[in-house]
Design an enzyme around this catalytic site. Structure first.
Site, PDB file in Angstrom:
ATOM      1  N   ASP A  46      76.117  50.874  59.269  1.00 26.01           N
ATOM      2  CA  ASP A  46      76.323  49.630  58.515  1.00 26.01           C
ATOM      3  C   ASP A  46      77.785  49.190  58.626  1.00 26.01           C
ATOM      4  OD1 ASP A  46      77.484  51.478  56.804  1.00 26.01           O
ATOM      5  OD2 ASP A  46      76.424  50.814  54.996  1.00 26.01           O
ATOM      6  N   SER A  47      78.600  50.003  59.345  1.00 28.41           N
ATOM      7  CA  SER A  47      79.955  49.576  59.695  1.00 28.41           C
ATOM      8  C   SER A  47      79.905  48.309  60.536  1.00 28.41           C
ATOM      9  CB  SER A  47      80.675  50.691  60.477  1.00 28.41           C
ATOM     10  OG  SER A  47      79.891  51.128  61.570  1.00 28.41           O
ATOM     11  N   ASP A  85      71.203  53.164  59.854  1.00 26.91           N
ATOM     12  CA  ASP A  85      71.936  53.371  58.604  1.00 26.91           C
ATOM     13  C   ASP A  85      71.351  52.487  57.498  1.00 26.91           C
ATOM     14  OD1 ASP A  85      73.929  54.510  57.123  1.00 26.91           O
ATOM     15  OD2 ASP A  85      75.568  53.457  58.118  1.00 26.91           O
ATOM     16  N   LYS A 115      69.963  57.198  58.100  1.00 27.91           N
ATOM     17  CA  LYS A 115      71.083  57.811  57.387  1.00 27.91           C
ATOM     18  C   LYS A 115      71.217  57.128  56.034  1.00 27.91           C
ATOM     19  CE  LYS A 115      75.651  57.032  58.296  1.00 27.91           C
ATOM     20  NZ  LYS A 115      76.140  56.599  56.974  1.00 27.91           N
ATOM     21  N   GLU A 117      73.683  57.364  52.168  1.00 27.95           N
ATOM     22  CA  GLU A 117      74.861  57.939  51.513  1.00 27.95           C
ATOM     23  C   GLU A 117      74.498  58.534  50.160  1.00 27.95           C
ATOM     24  OE1 GLU A 117      77.969  54.963  51.316  1.00 27.95           O
ATOM     25  OE2 GLU A 117      77.876  54.573  53.470  1.00 27.95           O
ATOM     26  N   GLU A 184      82.648  62.529  55.601  1.00 20.54           N
ATOM     27  CA  GLU A 184      83.686  61.532  55.911  1.00 20.54           C
ATOM     28  C   GLU A 184      84.920  61.735  55.050  1.00 20.54           C
ATOM     29  OE1 GLU A 184      82.340  57.472  56.249  1.00 20.54           O
ATOM     30  OE2 GLU A 184      84.385  56.697  56.372  1.00 20.54           O
TER      31      GLU A 184
HETATM   32  O1  KIV Z   1      78.463  52.996  59.181  1.00 18.38           O
HETATM   33  C1  KIV Z   1      79.006  53.831  59.913  1.00 18.38           C
HETATM   34  O2  KIV Z   1      79.410  53.560  61.055  1.00 18.38           O
HETATM   35  C2  KIV Z   1      79.151  55.178  59.389  1.00 18.38           C
HETATM   36  C3  KIV Z   1      79.976  56.138  60.185  1.00 18.38           C
HETATM   37  C4  KIV Z   1      81.399  55.830  60.021  1.00 18.38           C
HETATM   38  C5  KIV Z   1      79.639  57.545  59.849  1.00 18.38           C
HETATM   39  O3  KIV Z   1      78.636  55.479  58.362  1.00 18.38           O
END
Ligand code: KIV
Length: 278
Positions: A46-47, A85, A115, A117, A184
Protein backbone atom coordinates in the site's frame (compact mmCIF):
# COMPACT_ATOMS: atom_id res chain seq x y z
CA UNK A 1 8.66 -22.50 -17.33
CA UNK A 2 10.24 -22.00 -13.88
CA UNK A 3 8.34 -23.36 -10.88
CA UNK A 4 6.43 -20.62 -9.06
CA UNK A 5 7.54 -19.76 -5.52
CA UNK A 6 4.98 -20.97 -2.97
CA UNK A 7 4.34 -20.27 0.70
CA UNK A 8 5.82 -23.71 1.40
CA UNK A 9 9.04 -22.67 -0.39
CA UNK A 10 9.28 -19.57 1.84
CA UNK A 11 8.85 -21.72 4.96
CA UNK A 12 11.51 -24.15 3.68
CA UNK A 13 13.89 -21.24 3.08
CA UNK A 14 13.44 -20.20 6.71
CA UNK A 15 14.13 -23.77 7.91
CA UNK A 16 17.27 -23.97 5.77
CA UNK A 17 18.49 -20.49 6.77
CA UNK A 18 18.39 -19.38 3.13
CA UNK A 19 17.91 -15.57 2.91
CA UNK A 20 14.56 -14.53 1.41
CA UNK A 21 14.28 -11.55 -0.95
CA UNK A 22 11.17 -9.40 -1.37
CA UNK A 23 10.64 -6.12 -3.21
CA UNK A 24 7.57 -4.06 -3.98
CA UNK A 25 6.16 -3.60 -7.48
CA UNK A 26 2.99 -1.87 -8.59
CA UNK A 27 2.85 -2.39 -12.37
CA UNK A 28 3.58 -4.99 -15.01
CA UNK A 29 6.86 -3.50 -16.27
CA UNK A 30 8.49 -3.32 -12.84
CA UNK A 31 7.09 -6.75 -11.89
CA UNK A 32 8.67 -8.26 -15.03
CA UNK A 33 12.03 -6.65 -14.22
CA UNK A 34 12.19 -7.66 -10.56
CA UNK A 35 10.98 -11.17 -11.39
CA UNK A 36 13.68 -11.52 -14.07
CA UNK A 37 16.20 -10.49 -11.39
CA UNK A 38 15.11 -13.53 -9.39
CA UNK A 39 13.35 -12.04 -6.36
CA UNK A 40 11.50 -14.59 -4.19
CA UNK A 41 8.46 -12.46 -3.36
CA UNK A 42 6.82 -9.36 -4.84
CA UNK A 43 4.78 -7.18 -2.50
CA UNK A 44 2.06 -5.02 -4.02
CA UNK A 45 2.44 -2.68 -1.07
CA UNK A 46 0.00 0.00 0.00
CA UNK A 47 3.15 2.15 -0.19
CA UNK A 48 1.82 2.73 -3.70
CA UNK A 49 -0.19 5.48 -2.00
CA UNK A 50 3.09 7.32 -1.39
CA UNK A 51 5.25 6.39 -4.36
CA UNK A 52 2.65 6.06 -7.13
CA UNK A 53 -0.31 8.20 -6.00
CA UNK A 54 1.69 11.02 -4.32
CA UNK A 55 -0.18 10.78 -0.99
CA UNK A 56 1.54 11.73 2.28
CA UNK A 57 0.36 8.53 4.01
CA UNK A 58 -1.08 5.13 3.08
CA UNK A 59 -4.37 5.83 4.88
CA UNK A 60 -6.47 6.94 1.87
CA UNK A 61 -5.50 3.90 -0.26
CA UNK A 62 -8.61 1.85 -1.14
CA UNK A 63 -9.31 -1.82 -1.86
CA UNK A 64 -10.03 -0.89 -5.49
CA UNK A 65 -6.60 0.84 -5.79
CA UNK A 66 -4.93 -2.29 -4.42
CA UNK A 67 -6.86 -4.73 -6.63
CA UNK A 68 -6.12 -2.61 -9.71
CA UNK A 69 -2.34 -2.67 -9.06
CA UNK A 70 -2.33 -6.34 -8.03
CA UNK A 71 -3.94 -7.21 -11.38
CA UNK A 72 -1.28 -5.11 -13.18
CA UNK A 73 1.51 -6.99 -11.38
CA UNK A 74 -0.07 -10.41 -11.98
CA UNK A 75 -0.17 -9.76 -15.75
CA UNK A 76 3.63 -10.20 -15.65
CA UNK A 77 2.98 -13.88 -14.80
CA UNK A 78 5.80 -13.80 -12.25
CA UNK A 79 7.67 -16.76 -10.81
CA UNK A 80 7.85 -14.88 -7.50
CA UNK A 81 5.17 -15.28 -4.85
CA UNK A 82 2.96 -12.17 -5.03
CA UNK A 83 1.56 -10.74 -1.79
CA UNK A 84 -1.24 -8.13 -1.84
CA UNK A 85 -1.25 -5.55 0.94
CA UNK A 86 -4.59 -5.03 2.69
CA UNK A 87 -5.22 -1.26 2.93
CA UNK A 88 -6.30 0.71 6.00
CA UNK A 89 -9.86 -0.13 7.13
CA UNK A 90 -10.25 -3.09 4.80
CA UNK A 91 -9.83 -5.53 7.73
CA UNK A 92 -10.00 -3.62 11.03
CA UNK A 93 -13.79 -3.23 11.36
CA UNK A 94 -14.84 -6.89 11.56
CA UNK A 95 -13.70 -10.41 10.70
CA UNK A 96 -16.26 -11.00 7.94
CA UNK A 97 -15.24 -7.83 6.08
CA UNK A 98 -11.57 -8.74 6.50
CA UNK A 99 -12.23 -12.21 5.07
CA UNK A 100 -14.21 -10.85 2.11
CA UNK A 101 -11.57 -8.24 1.28
CA UNK A 102 -8.68 -10.71 1.63
CA UNK A 103 -10.54 -13.07 -0.71
CA UNK A 104 -10.82 -10.27 -3.30
CA UNK A 105 -7.00 -10.20 -3.54
CA UNK A 106 -6.94 -13.88 -4.54
CA UNK A 107 -10.16 -13.98 -6.62
CA UNK A 108 -9.87 -10.64 -8.46
CA UNK A 109 -6.22 -9.64 -8.02
CA UNK A 110 -4.91 -13.13 -8.71
CA UNK A 111 -2.13 -13.05 -6.08
CA UNK A 112 -1.35 -15.90 -3.69
CA UNK A 113 -1.21 -14.23 -0.26
CA UNK A 114 -2.16 -11.08 1.64
CA UNK A 115 -0.31 -8.87 4.11
CA UNK A 116 -1.91 -7.04 7.02
CA UNK A 117 -0.56 -4.85 9.82
CA UNK A 118 -0.91 -5.52 13.54
CA UNK A 119 0.02 -7.84 16.41
CA UNK A 120 -2.14 -9.89 18.81
CA UNK A 121 -5.25 -7.90 17.86
CA UNK A 122 -5.24 -9.27 14.29
CA UNK A 123 -4.63 -12.92 15.31
CA UNK A 124 -8.34 -13.91 15.12
CA UNK A 125 -8.37 -12.63 11.52
CA UNK A 126 -5.08 -14.39 10.67
CA UNK A 127 -6.64 -17.64 11.95
CA UNK A 128 -9.81 -17.08 9.93
CA UNK A 129 -7.92 -16.29 6.71
CA UNK A 130 -5.51 -19.22 6.97
CA UNK A 131 -8.44 -21.55 7.76
CA UNK A 132 -10.08 -20.26 4.57
CA UNK A 133 -6.92 -21.04 2.56
CA UNK A 134 -5.59 -17.48 2.36
CA UNK A 135 -1.89 -17.32 3.34
CA UNK A 136 -1.09 -14.32 5.54
CA UNK A 137 2.03 -12.23 5.92
CA UNK A 138 1.88 -10.16 9.11
CA UNK A 139 3.56 -6.78 9.70
CA UNK A 140 4.71 -5.43 13.09
CA UNK A 141 7.04 -2.71 14.39
CA UNK A 142 6.46 0.52 12.50
CA UNK A 143 3.05 -0.08 10.97
CA UNK A 144 2.41 2.90 8.66
CA UNK A 145 -1.40 2.52 8.82
CA UNK A 146 -1.12 3.41 12.56
CA UNK A 147 1.15 6.42 12.01
CA UNK A 148 -1.25 8.71 13.88
CA UNK A 149 -1.31 6.37 16.87
CA UNK A 150 2.48 5.90 16.82
CA UNK A 151 3.11 9.65 16.61
CA UNK A 152 5.21 9.49 13.43
CA UNK A 153 7.54 7.24 11.48
CA UNK A 154 9.83 6.15 14.35
CA UNK A 155 11.90 3.13 15.32
CA UNK A 156 9.73 0.79 17.45
CA UNK A 157 10.47 -1.55 20.36
CA UNK A 158 13.22 0.46 22.00
CA UNK A 159 12.12 0.11 25.66
CA UNK A 160 11.63 -3.13 27.61
CA UNK A 161 7.83 -3.16 27.45
CA UNK A 162 7.61 -2.29 23.75
CA UNK A 163 10.35 -4.80 22.84
CA UNK A 164 8.66 -7.60 24.82
CA UNK A 165 5.32 -6.79 23.15
CA UNK A 166 6.90 -7.21 19.71
CA UNK A 167 8.32 -10.61 20.70
CA UNK A 168 4.94 -11.69 22.14
CA UNK A 169 3.06 -10.40 19.08
CA UNK A 170 5.38 -12.27 16.71
CA UNK A 171 4.89 -15.55 18.61
CA UNK A 172 1.10 -15.10 18.61
CA UNK A 173 1.07 -14.34 14.88
CA UNK A 174 3.11 -17.48 14.24
CA UNK A 175 0.66 -19.52 16.34
CA UNK A 176 -2.26 -17.98 14.44
CA UNK A 177 -0.77 -19.31 11.20
CA UNK A 178 1.01 -16.40 9.49
CA UNK A 179 3.71 -17.76 7.13
CA UNK A 180 5.86 -14.62 7.32
CA UNK A 181 6.00 -11.30 9.14
CA UNK A 182 7.46 -7.95 8.11
CA UNK A 183 9.50 -6.33 10.91
CA UNK A 184 9.69 -2.62 10.09
CA UNK A 185 12.02 -0.16 11.87
CA UNK A 186 12.95 -2.45 14.74
CA UNK A 187 16.41 -2.36 16.39
CA UNK A 188 18.64 -5.00 14.78
CA UNK A 189 19.33 -7.05 17.96
CA UNK A 190 15.60 -7.22 18.76
CA UNK A 191 14.72 -8.29 15.19
CA UNK A 192 17.34 -11.03 15.44
CA UNK A 193 15.94 -12.21 18.79
CA UNK A 194 12.41 -12.29 17.36
CA UNK A 195 13.64 -14.24 14.32
CA UNK A 196 15.41 -16.82 16.48
CA UNK A 197 12.34 -17.24 18.70
CA UNK A 198 10.18 -18.34 15.75
CA UNK A 199 10.20 -21.79 14.19
CA UNK A 200 7.90 -21.55 11.15
CA UNK A 201 7.12 -17.87 10.49
CA UNK A 202 9.81 -16.14 8.39
CA UNK A 203 10.74 -12.59 9.39
CA UNK A 204 11.19 -10.10 6.56
CA UNK A 205 13.04 -7.01 7.71
CA UNK A 206 12.93 -3.43 6.54
CA UNK A 207 15.07 -1.21 8.73
CA UNK A 208 15.52 -4.21 11.05
CA UNK A 209 19.12 -5.27 10.45
CA UNK A 210 20.61 -8.39 8.94
CA UNK A 211 19.38 -10.95 11.50
CA UNK A 212 15.98 -11.44 9.84
CA UNK A 213 15.14 -14.38 7.57
CA UNK A 214 14.71 -12.02 4.63
CA UNK A 215 14.62 -8.41 3.52
CA UNK A 216 12.14 -6.16 1.73
CA UNK A 217 12.55 -2.72 0.16
CA UNK A 218 10.26 -0.40 -1.78
CA UNK A 219 11.39 -0.67 -5.42
CA UNK A 220 11.35 3.11 -5.96
CA UNK A 221 13.72 3.58 -2.97
CA UNK A 222 16.14 0.80 -3.98
CA UNK A 223 16.27 2.13 -7.56
CA UNK A 224 16.50 5.81 -6.59
CA UNK A 225 13.49 6.74 -8.75
CA UNK A 226 12.97 10.09 -6.98
CA UNK A 227 15.24 12.71 -5.45
CA UNK A 228 14.59 13.93 -1.90
CA UNK A 229 14.16 12.19 1.45
CA UNK A 230 15.17 8.56 1.68
CA UNK A 231 15.00 6.53 4.93
CA UNK A 232 18.35 5.64 6.62
CA UNK A 233 17.79 1.90 6.10
CA UNK A 234 17.57 2.14 2.28
CA UNK A 235 20.57 1.23 0.17
CA UNK A 236 20.18 2.82 -3.27
CA UNK A 237 21.35 0.32 -5.87
CA UNK A 238 20.72 2.72 -8.76
CA UNK A 239 20.05 6.40 -9.43
CA UNK A 240 17.13 6.22 -11.84
CA UNK A 241 16.23 9.81 -10.97
CA UNK A 242 19.42 11.16 -12.60
CA UNK A 243 19.24 8.65 -15.44
CA UNK A 244 15.62 9.65 -16.17
CA UNK A 245 16.19 13.43 -15.96
CA UNK A 246 19.30 13.23 -18.18
CA UNK A 247 17.58 11.00 -20.73
CA UNK A 248 14.55 13.32 -20.97
CA UNK A 249 16.82 16.41 -21.20
CA UNK A 250 18.64 14.76 -24.13
CA UNK A 251 15.32 13.89 -25.78
CA UNK A 252 14.08 17.50 -25.41
CA UNK A 253 17.38 18.86 -26.82
CA UNK A 254 17.18 16.47 -29.82
CA UNK A 255 13.57 17.46 -30.58
CA UNK A 256 14.41 21.18 -30.31
CA UNK A 257 17.40 20.64 -32.63
CA UNK A 258 15.28 18.51 -35.02
CA UNK A 259 17.89 15.75 -34.70
CA UNK A 260 15.27 13.31 -33.43
CA UNK A 261 13.57 11.47 -35.02
CA UNK A 262 16.27 10.48 -37.53
CA UNK A 263 15.80 8.41 -40.70
CA UNK A 264 16.37 5.23 -38.65
CA UNK A 265 13.29 6.04 -36.54
CA UNK A 266 11.06 6.97 -39.52
CA UNK A 267 8.89 5.04 -41.97
CA UNK A 268 9.45 5.25 -45.75
CA UNK A 269 6.90 5.27 -48.56
CA UNK A 270 6.99 4.80 -52.28
CA UNK A 271 8.09 8.04 -54.09
CA UNK A 272 5.62 7.32 -56.89
CA UNK A 273 2.72 7.40 -54.43
CA UNK A 274 4.09 10.56 -52.79
CA UNK A 275 4.40 12.37 -56.12
CA UNK A 276 0.74 11.71 -57.02
CA UNK A 277 -0.51 13.39 -53.86
CA UNK A 278 -1.84 16.97 -54.10
O1 KIV B 1 3.50 -1.08 1.72
C1 KIV B 1 4.66 -1.49 1.69
O2 KIV B 1 5.40 -1.34 0.70
C2 KIV B 1 5.15 -2.19 2.86
C3 KIV B 1 6.61 -2.52 2.91
C4 KIV B 1 7.39 -1.31 3.19
C5 KIV B 1 6.89 -3.63 3.85
O3 KIV B 1 4.41 -2.47 3.75
Amino acid sequence: MLKKVSVTDIKTMKQKGEPITMITAYDVAMARNVDEAGVDMILVGDSLGNVIMGLSSTLPVTMDDMIHHTKCVMRSEPRALVVGDMPFMSYQADLAEGLRNAARFLKEGGCAAVKLEGGAEVCPLVEKLTAAGIPVMAHIGLTPQSVNQLGGFKVQGKDLQAAQKLIDDAKKLEEAGAFACVLECVPAPLAEKITRSLTSMATIGIGAGSGCDGQVLVCNDLLGVSAGFCPKFVKKYADLHSITVNAVKNYCADVKARSYPGPEHSFKMDDAVLERLY
